[in-house]
Design a protein around this motif. Structure first.
Motif, mmCIF file in Angstrom:
data_model
loop_
_atom_site.group_PDB
_atom_site.id
_atom_site.type_symbol
_atom_site.label_atom_id
_atom_site.label_comp_id
_atom_site.label_asym_id
_atom_site.label_seq_id
_atom_site.Cartn_x
_atom_site.Cartn_y
_atom_site.Cartn_z
ATOM 1 N N ALA A 397 0.790 -1.288 0.044
ATOM 2 C CA ALA A 397 -0.034 0.020 -0.092
ATOM 3 C C ALA A 397 0.940 1.227 -0.094
ATOM 4 O O ALA A 397 2.253 1.132 0.350
ATOM 5 C CB ALA A 397 -0.966 0.190 1.256
ATOM 6 N N GLU A 444 -1.684 -0.361 -3.796
ATOM 7 C CA GLU A 444 -3.078 0.154 -3.546
ATOM 8 C C GLU A 444 -2.752 1.319 -2.874
ATOM 9 O O GLU A 444 -2.085 1.573 -1.569
ATOM 10 C CB GLU A 444 -3.842 -0.752 -2.574
ATOM 11 N N TYR A 446 -3.906 5.071 -0.775
ATOM 12 C CA TYR A 446 -4.703 5.511 -0.254
ATOM 13 C C TYR A 446 -4.505 7.058 0.178
ATOM 14 O O TYR A 446 -3.140 7.395 -0.199
ATOM 15 C CB TYR A 446 -4.918 5.038 1.408
ATOM 16 N N THR A 465 -13.524 5.497 1.956
ATOM 17 C CA THR A 465 -13.799 4.031 2.417
ATOM 18 C C THR A 465 -14.012 3.933 3.898
ATOM 19 O O THR A 465 -13.417 4.735 4.391
ATOM 20 C CB THR A 465 -12.274 3.510 1.817
ATOM 21 N N VAL A 604 -9.642 5.891 -1.072
ATOM 22 C CA VAL A 604 -8.934 4.751 -1.738
ATOM 23 C C VAL A 604 -8.991 5.188 -3.114
ATOM 24 O O VAL A 604 -9.866 5.549 -3.791
ATOM 25 C CB VAL A 604 -9.051 3.519 -1.563
ATOM 26 N N ARG A 606 -9.606 4.709 -6.983
ATOM 27 C CA ARG A 606 -10.618 3.601 -7.569
ATOM 28 C C ARG A 606 -10.213 3.778 -9.287
ATOM 29 O O ARG A 606 -11.129 3.286 -10.011
ATOM 30 C CB ARG A 606 -12.031 3.988 -7.487
#
Length: 855
Positions: A397, A444, A446, A465, A604, A606
């Protein structure tokens, strides 16, 4: 007695200690930098890093708590030093205690003793350097001179402002005892001082070893020197002309000391200095020189003024005690004349004791006035929210931290070693290239809310999120006794499990429910019915009635005329403090697990949205950008940007505003263009809303703006809970004709012109019902004509001065997959004469409303 002073003040600081990570801007960094033997910003603070490395190994609490405790220990030792120095000056025990406790309850010492910072360590080291020097001069014990040198040497590796005490200390030492000039003594003192300077090799060593956290870096002698003089932040040191320092900075610092010590203690300091100069008291002159030298060091520095003056205040409090003692004893007369107070004839011991008892009132008054400010420092803030997110992050992340403080909070989570497994996310700047690199590396991504406002305008799609939401039961357990919880439910049971077992209502449950409960009470007011559930409850000092209502139209919580929460189905929840202030309101859909999002709110990534770069004089197709009727715009360059848009819709229905940062935005309807100007350094983001059009094109006008980046602002679907909120975070639903969302106290609202449009996205056609809470701006009321996608609906009458729930319903055949639009037209306006200074067209206002999609 000095030990007792230290223990009392340490206990006081521990009771008010910040319990976990966070605090001032640098606190999160100082809470972990010692554990990894890293370096902070220039000048690197090597001594602080090394000593907190040792202290941080204590087996108590979290790492952050231990380092906060270290500040408390330093603060207590600084107060102990005040007591000891005052006693060396000949001040009575009681007055010395009063001075130490007054310092402990003053804002500089107290605030820097309850969280991780370098200032109380700086204060105790500079204070004891002066104290041991006085002790050496009074006793002739050379080891005390070496102790003073050691304090100074340690302090040199912590905060360079300690250099300011050196001139006065050298002069005092030579004048008081020429033994300091003996070669052995002088060389030993010099070696101790050089060891203090040699601490900065720590920075070079850790740089070459590749320490996991390095802000100050150096691998050469010149590099170390540059760190010591903070060359990389030269803008923050000696940044003003000497005339400005004398005219602005020095008076500001002196006034800051007066504010934080108090006017009377400063007057007593001046008395002690004046009498000390008159009587040639070398100790008073030493302290004056040390305080003046420290002020000279900080007078031309940019930074935390309260922190900088903390060592100065510690140096001056013994003089305040001495000044009071001098004032009392100066009035001593054997046979005072009749105008002289009768008390002046009493023995000196009684007078000094009385003065000491009166002086003990100072810490009491300090505590009463300053405690609220300290409590504000102890608020958990964003630490718990970052902890909650960090614990839930996937193994690969990245986190976009929009500011230095949040980035250091994330660093703390990793370096503290408190998480296993440790996700160790990559910390990114709020930069599109950093985000793209992280995505390309398979991470990923954030981000916290502040960063998403800019990144969404660069073409990224960040969505809120629930990964870090705290279970509502957990949040509820942390609330103080008397906190009021209210709930309205429809389509799902009331959360009776939130209540203690003894307060849970017996019997069956209805289709609709309402609940009011005060934390700690043995009973709760619960209503559950199959038709309508309602509870009216007075809340707050004014006794405003809180109405918790649930029916087929959906749950709603209204406080007076203010809609706190309104949904179609699920749980509507609000909480109030014991004093009756609104803490928050939440909406949970049928399948949501109730929880509270602790700040900061995480988002997050997308995906990405279409973007175009507009260049001066170049006609650019923006049909994919304006597919939903809105864009985000950011500029390159300075000045005013003018964008002409070729579209079938007139500019009178466009809406253009500043979304983030600062600047100006307006629509020029005569030339079908939008005009905006950003304020440099604020990352201004502008938002345009207009009806979707076929093949629109945009052209940037000539000027100082070299380019404008525009990215699609998509219209979102309606939430599963059916809440139609009016706040700025839901601006995408409100098209042409609507003004920006506003808040007045607990009321959230949005004004409309005579004609306005609501827009939302649907995956498929379905019947829809909207309950819009409206009120006319005109004193005679209004009638609202509505149409869905061009199909007329029955009108709604708004009585004068009253809030009305206008119900608009339409069948599945009137909606479509994609963007749907509800247009509202009113027949009255608010006369401009009724609102001087407000040039807006105002027809009606809307509060939080409800919508049902499907049956």
């Amino acid at each position: 007695m000095a030990t007792l002073v230290a223990l009392v003040t340490l206990t006081f600081f521990v009771i008010t200690l910040r319990p976990d990570v966070g605090g001032t801007e640098d606190s999160p960094k100082f809470q972990f930098v010692g554990r990894v033997l890293g370096t902070s910003h220039s000048p690197g603070y090597p001594f602080y890093s090394m000593v907190t490395y040792a202290f941080g190994r204590l087996p108590i609490g979290t790492l952050a708590y231990r380092i906060n405790l270290f500040s408390a220990v330093c603060g207590a030792l600084a107060c102990m030093c005040i007591f000891l120095t005052a006693r060396r000056l000949g001040v009575t025990t009681l007055l010395s205690i009063a001075a130490a406790l007054a310092a402990a309850t003053s804002y500089p010492v107290w605030s820097n003793s309850v969280t991780a910072e370098v200032y109380t360590l700086a204060a105790v080291l500079s204070g004891f350097a002066v104290y041991w020097l006085i002790a050496f001069a009074q006793t002739g014990a050379v080891w005390r001179l070496y102790a003073a040198c050691a304090m100074w040497a340690c302090g040199f590796g912590n905060h360079l402002t300690i250099v300011g005490i050196l001139p006065a200390a050298v002069i005092y030492g030579i004048v008081k005892d020429r033994a300091v000039l003996r070669p052995r003594v002088a060389i030993t003192a010099a070696i101790i001082g050089l060891i203090g300077v040699a601490q900065y090799w720590f920075i070079a060593i850790r740089t070459m070893q590749g320490a996991p956290y390095l802000e100050a870096r150096a691998d050469t002698i010149m590099g170390v020197f540059d760190v010591i003089i903070a060359r990389d932040v030269s803008w923050a040191r000696f940044y003003q002309a000497q005339s400005a320092v004398a005219a602005i900075e020095v008076p500001m610092l002196l006034n800051g000391i007066r504010i934080h010590m108090g006017t009377i203690p400063i007057v007593l300091v001046v008395i002690a200095i004046a009498i000390g100069i008159w009587k040639k008291n070398a100790e008073v002159l030493l302290i004056l020189g040390a305080a003046g030298g420290t002020l000279g060091m900080i007078a031309n520095l940019w930074g935390d003024v309260v922190g900088f003056i903390t060592p100065v205040c510690v140096q001056l409090w013994p003089l305040a005690a001495l000044g009071l003692q001098m004032l009392v004893t100066a009035g001593q007369q054997a046979n005072p004349p009749s105008p002289w107070p009768r008390w002046a004839g009493r023995p000196a011991g009684q007078q000094l004791t009385a003065a000491g008892l009166v002086a003990l009132l100072v810490p009491i008054t300090n505590f009463v006035s300053i405690h609220p400010r300290i409590e504000a420092l102890r608020i958990p803030g964003e630490g718990p929210g970052v902890r909650a997110l960090y614990a839930k992050l996937p193994a690969r992340a990245a986190i976009v931290a929009e500011n230095y403080w949040l980035a250091r909070l994330v660093n703390y989570m990793h370096f503290s070693g408190e998480y296993q497994p440790d996700p160790n996310p990559r910390v990114l700047d709020s930069d599109i290239n950093d985000v793209k690199t992280a995505v390309a590396d398979g991470l990923e991504v954030y981000a916290f809310e502040g960063a998403t406002q800019w990144l969404n305008a660069q073409g990224f799609r960040f969505e809120k999120t629930d990964i870090a939401r705290q279970p509502f039961e957990t949040w509820l357990a942390s609330q103080p006794r008397g906190t009021i919880i209210v709930v309205a439910s429809a389509g799902r049971p009331l959360p009776i499990e939130w209540l203690p077992a003894a307060t849970r209502a017996a019997g069956g449950r209805g289709n609709f429910g309402a609940l009011v409960w005060s934390v700690g009470d043995s009973s709760a007011n619960v209503a559950q019915q199959d038709s309508v559930a309602r509870i009216d409850h007075a809340v707050g000092a004014e006794g405003r009635v809180l109405t918790i209502l649930s029916s087929d139209e959906g749950p709603q919580i209204v406080w007076g005329d203010d809609v706190l929460q309104a949904i179609d189905q699920g749980l509507a929840v609000a909480a109030f403090s014991p004093a009756g202030y609104l803490i928050g309101q939440w909406a949970f859909a049928l399948n949501d697990t109730p929880g509270v999002q602790l700040p900061p709110t995480p988002f997050v990534l997308r995906g990405e949205a279409p973007c175009r770069v507009l260049l001066p004089g170049v006609r650019t197709d923006v049909s994919d950008v304006l597919a939903d009727g809105g864009w985000w715009a950011t500029i390159e360059g300075k000045g005013q940007a003018s964008i002409a848009i070729a579209t079938e819709h007139p500019a009178t229905v466009w809406r253009h505003n500043v979304w983030n940062g600062r600047g100006t935005a307006l629509v020029d309807p005569d030339q079908s263009r939008v005009i905006f100007e950003a304020v440099p350094g604020t990352r201004s983001v502008f938002r345009l809303s207009m009806p979707p059009a076929a093949a629109p094109a945009a052209t940037l006008g000539s000027g100082d703006i070299t380019a404008v980046r525009v990215c699609r602002d998509s219209i979102p679907p309606l939430p599963a809970s059916g809440a139609l909120d009016v706040g700025p975070e839901h601006d995408a639903w409100f098209g042409g004709g609507w003004h920006l969302g506003e808040r007045g106290g607990t009321q959230r609202f949005r004004w409309s012109q005579r004609a306005s449009t609501l827009a939302w996205r649907m995956d498929k056609a379905a019947p829809v019902r909207m309950l819009l809470r409206l009120r006319a701006a005109n004193a005679n009321g209004a009638t609202i004509q509505a149409a869905i996608n061009g199909t007329a609906l029955p009108s709604c009458a708004l009585p004068a001065g009253a809030w009305t729930d206008c119900k608009f319903e339409w069948p599945e055949t009137a909606t479509k997959a994609g963007i749907n639009q509800l247009t509202l037209n009113a027949d009255t306006l608010s006369p401009s004469a009724d609102r001087p200074g407000d040039a807006r067209e105002l027809s009606f206002v809307m509060q939080a409303s409800r919508v049902r999609v499907g049956q």
